[in-house]
Scaffold this active site. Sequence first.
Site, PDB file in Angstrom:
ATOM      1  N   GLY A  89      42.274 -16.664  31.151  1.00 16.64           N
ATOM      2  CA  GLY A  89      41.471 -17.836  30.822  1.00 16.64           C
ATOM      3  C   GLY A  89      41.098 -18.560  32.099  1.00 16.64           C
ATOM      4  O   GLY A  89      41.145 -18.015  33.197  1.00 16.64           O
ATOM      5  N   ARG A  90      40.758 -19.829  31.963  1.00 17.25           N
ATOM      6  CA  ARG A  90      40.342 -20.595  33.141  1.00 17.25           C
ATOM      7  C   ARG A  90      41.509 -21.235  33.873  1.00 17.25           C
ATOM      8  O   ARG A  90      41.367 -21.667  35.021  1.00 17.25           O
ATOM      9  CB  ARG A  90      39.311 -21.635  32.728  1.00 17.25           C
ATOM     10  CG  ARG A  90      38.016 -20.938  32.316  1.00 17.25           C
ATOM     11  CD  ARG A  90      36.803 -21.803  32.126  1.00 17.25           C
ATOM     12  NE  ARG A  90      36.931 -23.206  32.249  1.00 17.25           N
ATOM     13  CZ  ARG A  90      36.708 -24.077  31.261  1.00 17.25           C
ATOM     14  NH1 ARG A  90      36.351 -23.655  30.070  1.00 17.25           N
ATOM     15  NH2 ARG A  90      36.815 -25.355  31.458  1.00 17.25           N
ATOM     16  N   GLU A  93      42.530 -20.332  37.569  1.00 24.90           N
ATOM     17  CA  GLU A  93      41.577 -20.797  38.579  1.00 24.90           C
ATOM     18  C   GLU A  93      42.094 -22.037  39.304  1.00 24.90           C
ATOM     19  O   GLU A  93      41.968 -22.165  40.513  1.00 24.90           O
ATOM     20  CB  GLU A  93      40.254 -21.096  37.883  1.00 24.90           C
ATOM     21  CG  GLU A  93      39.174 -21.657  38.729  1.00 24.90           C
ATOM     22  CD  GLU A  93      37.944 -21.969  37.895  1.00 24.90           C
ATOM     23  OE1 GLU A  93      37.641 -23.158  37.702  1.00 24.90           O
ATOM     24  OE2 GLU A  93      37.309 -21.007  37.411  1.00 24.90           O
ATOM     25  N   CYS A 119      43.906 -10.471  32.459  1.00 23.30           N
ATOM     26  CA  CYS A 119      42.594 -11.073  32.653  1.00 23.30           C
ATOM     27  C   CYS A 119      42.514 -11.841  33.981  1.00 23.30           C
ATOM     28  O   CYS A 119      42.740 -11.288  35.035  1.00 23.30           O
ATOM     29  CB  CYS A 119      42.268 -11.950  31.444  1.00 23.30           C
ATOM     30  SG  CYS A 119      40.524 -12.292  31.197  1.00 23.30           S
ATOM     31  N   HIS A 120      42.212 -13.129  33.924  1.00 22.22           N
ATOM     32  CA  HIS A 120      42.072 -13.946  35.119  1.00 22.22           C
ATOM     33  C   HIS A 120      43.418 -14.310  35.749  1.00 22.22           C
ATOM     34  O   HIS A 120      43.460 -14.980  36.778  1.00 22.22           O
ATOM     35  CB  HIS A 120      41.280 -15.214  34.808  1.00 22.22           C
ATOM     36  CG  HIS A 120      39.819 -14.974  34.609  1.00 22.22           C
ATOM     37  ND1 HIS A 120      39.317 -14.424  33.450  1.00 22.22           N
ATOM     38  CD2 HIS A 120      38.760 -15.183  35.421  1.00 22.22           C
ATOM     39  CE1 HIS A 120      37.995 -14.325  33.551  1.00 22.22           C
ATOM     40  NE2 HIS A 120      37.633 -14.768  34.741  1.00 22.22           N
ATOM     41  N   TYR A 139      40.150  -8.974  34.484  1.00 24.71           N
ATOM     42  CA  TYR A 139      38.772  -9.088  34.032  1.00 24.71           C
ATOM     43  C   TYR A 139      37.881  -8.661  35.199  1.00 24.71           C
ATOM     44  O   TYR A 139      38.156  -9.020  36.361  1.00 24.71           O
ATOM     45  CB  TYR A 139      38.471 -10.527  33.601  1.00 24.71           C
ATOM     46  CG  TYR A 139      37.105 -10.662  32.981  1.00 24.71           C
ATOM     47  CD1 TYR A 139      36.845 -10.108  31.731  1.00 24.71           C
ATOM     48  CD2 TYR A 139      36.073 -11.286  33.667  1.00 24.71           C
ATOM     49  CE1 TYR A 139      35.583 -10.182  31.171  1.00 24.71           C
ATOM     50  CE2 TYR A 139      34.810 -11.379  33.104  1.00 24.71           C
ATOM     51  CZ  TYR A 139      34.568 -10.819  31.862  1.00 24.71           C
ATOM     52  OH  TYR A 139      33.317 -10.894  31.315  1.00 24.71           O
TER      53      TYR A 139
END
Length: 189
Positions: A89-90, A93, A119-120, A139
């Site tokens: 997800g975000r 980040e 993923c992220h 990802y």
Amino acid sequence: MSNKKILMITGDFTEDYETMVPFQALMSVGHTVHTVCPDKKSGDTVATAIHDFEGDQTYTEKPGHRFALNATFADIKAEDYDALVIPGGRAPEYLRLNKKVIAMVKHFFDADKPVAAVCHGAQLLAAAGVLENRKCSAYPACQPEVELANGQFMDIPVDQAVTDGNLVTAPAWPAHPAWLAQFYVLLAK
């Protein structure tokens, strides 16, 4: 497989499935999973987002659920845990900007403890400097970060996972069966 104490580091706008599914799956086989987020305490929630693959050039994002944390970040000591889970997800980040999060991630690699990232989550691994000479899936948009961290980006189908030493990674939530199965193997060692 003996009961392991697992740390999950997450944050606002974590991917809904990539947080809730491993949290529940790991507990369903007898593990203890503590979920934490910097600057939040047990009982607080993080917002989640549902990322889907609907034929566009990238994933779509929709509001998810509120996910309740069950431990307080400020109280966590990485050395008290047997394994680490990093959802995508975000959240990764901005989590990668937190020095305590980075130190926690490094601990699991220095101690050769099992780590599962999806993923992220690779963004957090790259920022922690733990991908050098390692195979890592993520990802596809995270490929540059994996390679800049001197990791080998594994371009695998979205429903597959890859294990390299103590690290199991996958491109996204459709890989949960393969990703979790490989993580269970690491946890059993």
